[in-house]
Scaffold this active site. Sequence first.
Site, PDB file in Angstrom:
ATOM      1  N   HIS A   1      -1.234 -12.200   1.023  1.00  0.00           N
ATOM      2  CA  HIS A   1      -1.971 -11.216   0.230  1.00  0.00           C
ATOM      3  C   HIS A   1      -2.599 -11.829  -1.023  1.00  0.00           C
ATOM      4  O   HIS A   1      -3.758 -11.586  -1.332  1.00  0.00           O
ATOM      5  CB  HIS A   1      -1.021 -10.067  -0.157  1.00  0.00           C
ATOM      6  CG  HIS A   1      -1.724  -8.791  -0.453  1.00  0.00           C
ATOM      7  ND1 HIS A   1      -1.150  -7.566  -0.240  1.00  0.00           N
ATOM      8  CD2 HIS A   1      -2.959  -8.530  -0.938  1.00  0.00           C
ATOM      9  CE1 HIS A   1      -2.013  -6.606  -0.581  1.00  0.00           C
ATOM     10  NE2 HIS A   1      -3.104  -7.171  -1.014  1.00  0.00           N
TER      11      HIS A   1
ATOM     12  N   TYR B   1       0.854  -1.192   0.000  1.00  0.00           N
ATOM     13  CA  TYR B   1       0.000   0.000   0.000  1.00  0.00           C
ATOM     14  C   TYR B   1       0.894   1.248   0.000  1.00  0.00           C
ATOM     15  O   TYR B   1       1.473   1.626   1.014  1.00  0.00           O
ATOM     16  CB  TYR B   1      -0.959   0.014   1.205  1.00  0.00           C
ATOM     17  CG  TYR B   1      -1.997  -1.095   1.175  1.00  0.00           C
ATOM     18  CD1 TYR B   1      -2.215  -1.848   0.021  1.00  0.00           C
ATOM     19  CD2 TYR B   1      -2.777  -1.388   2.286  1.00  0.00           C
ATOM     20  CE1 TYR B   1      -3.156  -2.865  -0.018  1.00  0.00           C
ATOM     21  CE2 TYR B   1      -3.729  -2.405   2.252  1.00  0.00           C
ATOM     22  CZ  TYR B   1      -3.895  -3.132   1.101  1.00  0.00           C
ATOM     23  OH  TYR B   1      -4.839  -4.145   1.067  1.00  0.00           O
TER      24      TYR B   1
HETATM   25  N1  LIG Z   1      -6.610  -8.012   0.148  1.00  0.00           N
HETATM   26  C1  LIG Z   1      -6.728  -7.205  -0.890  1.00  0.00           C
HETATM   27  O1  LIG Z   1      -6.304  -7.543  -2.013  1.00  0.00           O
HETATM   28  C2  LIG Z   1      -7.392  -5.881  -0.723  1.00  0.00           C
HETATM   29  C3  LIG Z   1      -7.830  -5.176  -1.847  1.00  0.00           C
HETATM   30  C4  LIG Z   1      -8.458  -3.941  -1.634  1.00  0.00           C
HETATM   31  C5  LIG Z   1      -8.612  -3.456  -0.359  1.00  0.00           C
HETATM   32  N2  LIG Z   1      -8.127  -4.147   0.722  1.00  0.00           N
HETATM   33  C6  LIG Z   1      -8.254  -3.629   2.104  1.00  0.00           C
HETATM   34  O2  LIG Z   1      -9.619  -3.306   2.317  1.00  0.00           O
HETATM   35  C7  LIG Z   1      -9.736  -1.935   2.697  1.00  0.00           C
HETATM   36  C8  LIG Z   1     -11.078  -1.382   2.241  1.00  0.00           C
HETATM   37  O3  LIG Z   1     -11.156  -1.323   0.852  1.00  0.00           O
HETATM   38  P1  LIG Z   1     -11.045   0.057   0.069  1.00  0.00           P
HETATM   39  O4  LIG Z   1     -10.428   1.079   0.960  1.00  0.00           O
HETATM   40  O5  LIG Z   1     -10.377  -0.268  -1.204  1.00  0.00           O
HETATM   41  O6  LIG Z   1     -12.500   0.426  -0.327  1.00  0.00           O
HETATM   42  P2  LIG Z   1     -13.851   0.696   0.446  1.00  0.00           P
HETATM   43  O7  LIG Z   1     -13.732   0.425   1.878  1.00  0.00           O
HETATM   44  O8  LIG Z   1     -14.887  -0.014  -0.349  1.00  0.00           O
HETATM   45  O9  LIG Z   1     -14.046   2.259   0.169  1.00  0.00           O
HETATM   46  C9  LIG Z   1     -13.240   3.219   0.750  1.00  0.00           C
HETATM   47  C10 LIG Z   1     -13.768   4.568   0.363  1.00  0.00           C
HETATM   48  O10 LIG Z   1     -15.080   4.722   0.910  1.00  0.00           O
HETATM   49  C11 LIG Z   1     -15.158   5.925   1.611  1.00  0.00           C
HETATM   50  N3  LIG Z   1     -16.034   5.720   2.784  1.00  0.00           N
HETATM   51  C12 LIG Z   1     -15.881   4.832   3.791  1.00  0.00           C
HETATM   52  N4  LIG Z   1     -16.912   4.919   4.660  1.00  0.00           N
HETATM   53  C13 LIG Z   1     -17.721   5.886   4.197  1.00  0.00           C
HETATM   54  C14 LIG Z   1     -18.924   6.453   4.652  1.00  0.00           C
HETATM   55  N5  LIG Z   1     -19.534   6.001   5.746  1.00  0.00           N
HETATM   56  N6  LIG Z   1     -19.467   7.467   3.924  1.00  0.00           N
HETATM   57  C15 LIG Z   1     -18.878   7.921   2.788  1.00  0.00           C
HETATM   58  N7  LIG Z   1     -17.728   7.427   2.311  1.00  0.00           N
HETATM   59  C16 LIG Z   1     -17.161   6.414   2.999  1.00  0.00           C
HETATM   60  C17 LIG Z   1     -13.765   6.281   2.032  1.00  0.00           C
HETATM   61  O11 LIG Z   1     -13.728   7.681   2.148  1.00  0.00           O
HETATM   62  P3  LIG Z   1     -12.506   8.549   2.710  1.00  0.00           P
HETATM   63  O12 LIG Z   1     -11.314   8.065   1.973  1.00  0.00           O
HETATM   64  O13 LIG Z   1     -12.919   9.919   2.336  1.00  0.00           O
HETATM   65  O14 LIG Z   1     -12.420   8.355   4.178  1.00  0.00           O
HETATM   66  C18 LIG Z   1     -12.924   5.707   0.908  1.00  0.00           C
HETATM   67  O15 LIG Z   1     -12.746   6.667  -0.111  1.00  0.00           O
HETATM   68  C19 LIG Z   1      -8.481  -1.271   2.088  1.00  0.00           C
HETATM   69  O16 LIG Z   1      -8.198  -0.028   2.690  1.00  0.00           O
HETATM   70  C20 LIG Z   1      -7.462  -2.340   2.364  1.00  0.00           C
HETATM   71  O17 LIG Z   1      -7.047  -2.269   3.718  1.00  0.00           O
HETATM   72  C21 LIG Z   1      -7.551  -5.363   0.542  1.00  0.00           C
END
Ligand SMILES: NC(=O)c1ccc[n+]([C@@H]2O[C@H](COP(=O)([O-])OP(=O)(O)OC[C@H]3O[C@@H](n4cnc5c(N)ncnc54)[C@H](OP(=O)(O)O)[C@@H]3O)[C@@H](O)[C@H]2O)c1
Length: 332
Positions: free
Chosen positions: A138, A60
Site C-alpha cells: 500500500h 478501508y
Molecule cells: N493506493 C492508494 O493509496 C489509494 C488511494 C485512494 C484510492 N485508492 C483506490 O482507488 C479507488 C478509486 O479512488 P476513489 O474512490 O478515492 O476516487 P474516484 O474514483 O476518483 O471517485 C469516486 C467517486 O466518484 C464517483 N463516480 C464514479 N464514477 C462516476 C460517474 N461515472 N459519474 C458520477 N460520479 C462517479 C463515485 O460515486 P458513488 O460513490 O456515488 O458511486 C465516488 O463518489 C478507491 O476506491 C480505492 O480502491 C487507492
Amino acid sequence: MKYQKLGKTDLNASVISFGTWGIGGGSVWSDLSVGVGEVESLLDAAGDLGINYIDTAPVYGTGVSEELLGKALKNGRRSKFLLQTKCSLNWRNEGGNFHYERDGYTVENDTSAKAVRKDVEDSLRRMQTDYLDVLVVHYVCKSWPVEETMGALQAMVKEGKIRAVGLSNSKPGDLDEYEKYGTVALVQEQYSLLAPYHGCEYFPTAQKHNAVFQVYGALEEGFLTAPDYVDRSFPKGDVRGKLPWIHEPIRGEIHKLFQVMQPLTEKYACSYSNLVQAWTLKQFPNLNLLTGFRHIETMENTCRCLDITLSDEDARLLSEAAKPAQVKELDK
Ligand SMILES: NC(=O)c1ccc[n+]([C@@H]2O[C@H](COP(=O)([O-])OP(=O)(O)OC[C@H]3O[C@@H](n4cnc5c(N)ncnc54)[C@H](OP(=O)(O)O)[C@@H]3O)[C@@H](O)[C@H]2O)c1
C-alpha cells in the site's frame, strides 16, 4: 468492457476496476453507509457490465470494506472476480512507522516480512477466501529492505496465497528496485487531470517493466464529476474536505475547467466523468482505470467512457484548461 493482462501474469482484468474505499465508510466517506446487500448488488452489476477486478485494502474503513466484500463474495461470486487487496498499513500496534490516526485507530506502515505475511492472513480471514489474486504494497517505504519484503511476497506466490504483486504510492526507482527480486504486475498510483505530474514522471518506468499503471483518483473523489461538487462542504475527517479543490483560487479554476468541458460533453454525448475518464485512458497505453463506486448508476455510466474516442485536439484542450487548477503533489 475491455480487458488487459496484468503485467507479465496471465490475469485478464477489466480495464475499469471497482474501487471499494468508499464502501468502507467511516469518517472518511461520511455521506453514505453501505451494507452487505448493497455490496452484493454492486458486485452483480459489475459482473453484468464485465467488470471483473475489485480493489480493496485492510485500512478501508479499518477492515469494513474487506469484511463487506467477504460476506458479499459468497454464493458463487468469489470465482467471478480478481480480488486485489493491500499490505503494509495495519492497526495492530506492533511498532511500524506511524502513518495516521483515524476513527480511534492508529495506523502504522510496516513492510517487514513478518508484517506483510500477517496482513495477508488477516485479509484472507476478513474476506473468507483462501487466495488473493493481487497483493499491493500500500505504501512503499524504505525502512525494511526491498529484498525482505519482495522475498516474503514471492514466497506467498509460491504457496498459492497470492497470484501477483503490485506497488502503490511508490516512485519509479522503487519499481526498478522491486523488479530486482521478482515481478511487479502493476503500480497503483494517484493520477488525474488535476494532479498529473507523478504519473507523467512514472509512465516510462512502468512501460519499461511492462507493468500496468493503475490510476486511482482520476475523478478526484467526485470533484471532477460535476461543477457543483466543488461547492459542497464535508465534515471533519472526510477525505474530500482535505483535498485542495475546495479552496480558492483552485475552486474557481475548476469551475472554469467545467466551462471548457461543457461543450465537449455535448460533442461526445457523455457525462463530465466520462470525458475525464476518456482523457485519462488516453494518457498511457497500459492504463487501468480504478474507480470508486457506491452506486450502480455511477458504475454503469463509467463503462460508457470506453466508447469515447477523444480527439488529440480535445485532449490537449482539456490538458491546457486544467493547468491553472493543477497541483504538483497530492497526498490522500
Ligand atoms: N493506493 C492508494 O493509496 C489509494 C488511494 C485512494 C484510492 N485508492 C483506490 O482507488 C479507488 C478509486 O479512488 P476513489 O474512490 O478515492 O476516487 P474516484 O474514483 O476518483 O471517485 C469516486 C467517486 O466518484 C464517483 N463516480 C464514479 N464514477 C462516476 C460517474 N461515472 N459519474 C458520477 N460520479 C462517479 C463515485 O460515486 P458513488 O460513490 O456515488 O458511486 C465516488 O463518489 C478507491 O476506491 C480505492 O480502491 C487507492
